[in-house]
Scaffold this active site. Sequence first.
Site, PDB file in Angstrom:
ATOM      1  N   LEU A 107       0.892  -1.160   0.000  1.00  0.00           N
ATOM      2  CA  LEU A 107       0.000   0.000   0.000  1.00  0.00           C
ATOM      3  C   LEU A 107       0.927   1.206   0.000  1.00  0.00           C
ATOM      4  CD1 LEU A 107      -3.007   0.795   0.073  1.00  0.00           C
ATOM      5  CD2 LEU A 107      -2.858   0.848   2.566  1.00  0.00           C
ATOM      6  N   ASP A 108       0.780   2.066  -0.986  1.00  0.00           N
ATOM      7  CA  ASP A 108       1.723   3.169  -1.174  1.00  0.00           C
ATOM      8  C   ASP A 108       1.884   4.020   0.078  1.00  0.00           C
ATOM      9  OD1 ASP A 108       2.030   2.385  -3.781  1.00  0.00           O
ATOM     10  OD2 ASP A 108       0.556   3.800  -4.565  1.00  0.00           O
ATOM     11  N   LYS A 109       3.058   4.611   0.230  1.00  0.00           N
ATOM     12  CA  LYS A 109       3.354   5.482   1.371  1.00  0.00           C
ATOM     13  C   LYS A 109       2.343   6.614   1.525  1.00  0.00           C
ATOM     14  CE  LYS A 109       7.137   8.200   3.408  1.00  0.00           C
ATOM     15  NZ  LYS A 109       8.552   8.622   3.247  1.00  0.00           N
ATOM     16  N   SER A 111      -0.728   6.552   0.802  1.00  0.00           N
ATOM     17  CA  SER A 111      -2.072   5.987   0.964  1.00  0.00           C
ATOM     18  C   SER A 111      -2.259   5.441   2.367  1.00  0.00           C
ATOM     19  CB  SER A 111      -2.306   4.877  -0.062  1.00  0.00           C
ATOM     20  OG  SER A 111      -2.088   5.341  -1.373  1.00  0.00           O
TER      21      SER A 111
END
Length: 280
Positions: A107-109, A111
């Site tokens: 999960l992207d930083k 997000s």
Amino acid sequence: MSQTEKRLNKYISESGFCSRRAADKLIEDNRVTINGKTPELGTKVQAGDVVRVDGNIIGAMPSNKSDRVYIAYNKPIGITCTTERHVKGNIIDAIKHKERIFPIGRLDKPSEGLIFLTSDGDIVNKILRAENAHDKEYVVTVDKPISERFLERMSRGVPILGTITKPCVTKFQSKFVFRIILTQGLNRQIRRMCEYLGYEVTKLKRTRIMNVELTNLKIGQWRNLSEAEMAEINAAVGVSSQTPENANPQPQEQVKKPALKRIINKKASPATLSLRNKGK
């Protein structure tokens, strides 16, 4: 392969150190040794071999599955989904779990939202294979008003990273907010899809993976997955025949758009575009 030997990446993942995919990367980076020698991908570990990662001995985890850890974590913005402890804001230091665990997927930083972590390296591959056939739901905020055309284009698939994204389900929530259900996980997929259509994501939150929802889990909190949740996950991944995500992206002209199995809301608003068992 005899019962006394095991592929190196499988041996490392079953130790609870990391997933098989991450183990392959460690091997490629020459951070793994067997009996003091640097192995190649596909090398077998024999009984009595000493395996080290960055000089530290690792051993196979006991086979008792009841000792394994499976948790759901509501990741805050700014936390990086890496086990590398030198990375500031890494997910391991954020959770501070007493067992050695690692994230399943990413999960992207920038997000926030739901992500699984585990000490069971064997289940990681199964879930990553199953991700191409099972839902992940997100709430997305963008920088300008959402149009029906935007939702329709998102749902049909968007060309990014040399491929066309799979058909998905979108639902209008408010002027700047929509929901989306994906069955794949390309790198920064939602952000790239929106960017292609002239929108910028200002907030992205994952609210569900397969049968597990955030519900009342507060940002920064984690909980153990229940026996019922794990039973359903194991049942789902046990029948998956998909290949790991991103293993072999199809070129644009070859991409097929499979039927979707799930619809967010049967009473769709006019701005909701859902593909009901047909590719468009």
